[in-house]
Scaffold this active site. Sequence first.
Site, PDB file in Angstrom:
ATOM      1  N   GLY A   1     -40.764  27.124  21.656  1.00  0.00           N
ATOM      2  CA  GLY A   1     -39.194  27.316  21.202  1.00  0.00           C
ATOM      3  C   GLY A   1     -38.248  26.490  21.914  1.00  0.00           C
ATOM      4  N   CYS A   2     -38.213  26.408  23.275  1.00  0.00           N
ATOM      5  CA  CYS A   2     -37.334  25.466  24.135  1.00  0.00           C
ATOM      6  C   CYS A   2     -37.786  24.158  23.937  1.00  0.00           C
ATOM      7  CB  CYS A   2     -37.734  26.315  25.461  1.00  0.00           C
ATOM      8  SG  CYS A   2     -37.387  28.077  25.858  1.00  0.00           S
TER       9      CYS A   2
END
Length: 151
Positions: free
Chosen positions: A45-46
């Site tokens: 996600g990051c």
Amino acid sequence: MDTLQAGDKVPAFTAKDQDGNSITLADYKGKKLIVFFYPKASTPGCTAEACNLRDNYQELKAKGYNLLGVSADSQRRQTNFKNKYEFPFPLLADEDKTVINAFGVWGRKKFMGREYDGIHRKTFIIDENGVVERVIDKVKTKDHAAQILEG
């Protein structure tokens, strides 16, 4: 968790970036700033979020924005993250959580039925005077630049 809101003045902060340079809020006086907080460098996600900002970096710069990514990762981990994905913006290695606590993004989280303390993924749009214009609480990792630009 006492998160900064629109209209709040951002407290002065100093933290080291991925290269060990001291970055302060004062460095951005008179400039618009996007500060995005992410839980952990190099996680899916990051990575999606930071790469989306990288891919739209020129458009964000054209609108007058500077970018600053922040997590509690080590300087080495931030360096690897930045170099691997060629991010054109600094990443703060906020291991002592100075900036994280200043913005109020550390708190209880739930994931897959488990509760723990961690960084909440949030983005703060800050004006030239160091005042929060807008907070994005529900970050769309794959389309984050559009969220910022539509505001």
